[in-house]
Design a protein around this motif. Structure first.
Motif: not given
Length: 501
Positions: A1-18
């Motif tokens: 089974x595929x591991x599902x670990x996708x996020x919403x647009x809220x993940x882009x509001x992280x305090x630190x840049x990727x």
């Protein structure tokens, strides 16, 4: 089974840049992201679509793959690009062939002003790694196959003995096509099911689906500081990272660079010399269907494919491109499949059936196209997508060399069919492989290419492009394995860059 670990647009509001932001979750983005995450790089992948079910059922989502077309190639407007997790690997047959060493050397279709800036040996170790990750299977290679230091990870499965015997009679050496072998599905190797779980398991990877990047934002130093995104329901946000990599495919990568015009990049990013989108090429396929007699041992309906590298460079001696012929058997009785189990049929009846049965045979060839700067991706002047951005516009025509190469391939195939004793021969329409190449070509000269030998955009210090859109020439091989190899190579380059910066 595929591991599902996708996020919403809220993940882009992280305090630190990727550390790295990858735009696109197709094979190039997924292989690249997994390589980076394994090396401890905090990586974000942005994907415009969702899963396969939404792609098949949502007309608004499908409209994001629309583009315009002008030209004499009769290029298909439908089922050409996609917007979903895993990209076009959802529809990939799994063929994993290497480019030939001669593809990287000067040949008749190499633009004199923009040759390949790397050679086969630069990619060879990454081919080995990509084949292991893709679990590539295949039978014994012939003397004409691209060279390799190691055997393929898995042995071949299909029995192509009939095709080998048939072709040997015409002086043709064929081999089982190297093919990715899935573990999570029966047939198709989908990168989101096979590779993406490793990306998540590192703890360094994040995927956000349903967000479309409409523009890359550059500062005065021409470095990319953000990617502006819009979700499918209209939410807007920005993704921040130290390094950005465009992996949107042969259409959308060029389109995104053109959409991202600014004071620093008035004609679009990487387009100071009007090279973004130019040099688009593909693999047209000529083919013939026919019937040949066959023995009772091959009466059971099957579907076997073999290819030959023997004639890959034959027509380069005439100033033309490469070809890769393919042979496909689909053994059926005339007009129908037997409606009963052959094990219950008396031997004398089988023998009689074998004398009258015909084998359905397809023989075709994929061809290289000559690089033409007039074949290009531009922005539409009349149509916009659901986010108000111009869609891609493709200008795509045959050169005289393209037409001559296709005709020479037809002549070669007709000769084989005659030697096979084929009957009922009919030619199919020219088919396209959906291999979108060359619109962001790599090269050493910024005036004649978009990215450098490390796939960094010439005009920007922290922007890269990865995919078949960077190929300097197209060759005649399926590009998927080379896309994976380039992604692995770029992953090492960026991880080393971040480590030492």
């Amino acid at each position: 089974m595929m591991i599902v670990n996708t996020h919403s647009i809220a993940a882009l509001k992280a305090a630190e840049a990727y550390d790295v932001c990858i735009i696109g979750s197709g094979p190039s983005g997924t292989f690249l992201g997994t390589t980076l995450a394994r090396r401890g790089v905090r990586t974000l992948i942005l994907e415009s679509g969702f899963g396969l079910s939404k792609w098949l059922t949502n007309s608004r989502l499908k409209s994001l793959a629309d583009y315009e077309y002008d030209g004499d190639t009769n290029y298909p407007l439908r089922r050409t690009t996609s917007r979903l997790l895993g990209g076009n690997s959802n529809f990939w047959t799994g063929r994993c062939e290497r480019l030939h060493p001669t593809d990287f050397e000067p040949h008749p279709y190499t633009p004199p002003e923009n040759p390949w800036p790397i050679r086969y040996q630069d990619l060879e170790p990454y081919y080995d790694t990509a084949e292991r990750m893709l679990r590539v299977r295949g039978g014994a290679r012939t003397r004409y196959s691209p060279p390799r230091r190691n055997s393929l990870p898995l042995p071949g499965k299909p029995d192509i003995s009939f095709l080998k015997d048939l072709c040997a009679g015409a002086g043709v050496e064929v081999e089982d096509s190297a093919t990715a072998t899935p573990t999570r599905t029966l047939r198709l190797f989908n990168v989101q099911k096979e590779i993406l779980p490793d990306f998540f398991n590192t703890g360094m990877g994040t995927v956000v689906t349903g967000v479309t990047v409409n523009r890359l934002v550059a500062n005065r130093d021409r470095e990319i500081v953000a990617a502006e995104v819009t979700s499918f329901n209209g939410q807007k946000a920005t993704a921040r990272a130290k390094i950005f990599i465009v992996c949107c495919g042969g259409f959308e990568s060029a389109r995104l660079l053109l959409l991202s015009s600014s004071e620093a990049f008035p004609n679009g990013i990487g387009n100071a010399h009007d090279m973004v989108g130019r040099g688009f090429n593909e693999h047209p396929n000529v083919g013939f269907y026919a019937q040949i007699p066959h023995s009772v041992r091959t009466l059971i309906p099957t579907n076997k494919i073999a290819r030959t590298h023997q004639f890959y460079t034959t027509f380069r001696n005439e100033g033309l491109g490469a070809i890769i012929p393919a042979f496909r058997q689909a053994w059926l009785l005339p007009n129908h499949i037997l409606p009963f189990h052959l094990a219950n049929v008396p031997r004398n009846v089988l023998s009689a059936l074998g004398r009258v049965a015909k084998a359905a045979l397809y023989v075709g060839a994929g061809a290289e196209m000559k690089i033409s700067l007039s074949n290009r991706i531009t922005l539409s002047k009349t149509r916009k997508d659901i986010f108000g951005q111009p869609i891609a516009h493709l200008i795509f025509n045959y050169s005289q060399e393209d037409l001559l190469l296709l005709e020479r391939a037809r002549g070669l195939i007709r000769g084989w069919l005659t030697r096979f004793g084929a009957t009922g021969i009919r030619e199919a329409e020219v088919a396209w492989s959906r291999h979108h190449q060359g619109a962001c070509r790599m090269g050493a000269n910024p005036c004649t290419s978009v990215v450098d030998p490390n796939l960094q955009v010439h005009d920007s210090g922290n922007l890269y492009v990865c995919g078949s859109e960077v190929f300097s020439t197209g060759g005649a091989m399926q590009p998927s394995l080379s896309i994976a190899a380039f992604a692995l190579r770029l992953g090492d380059h960026i991880a080393d860059r971040l480590k030492h910066s």
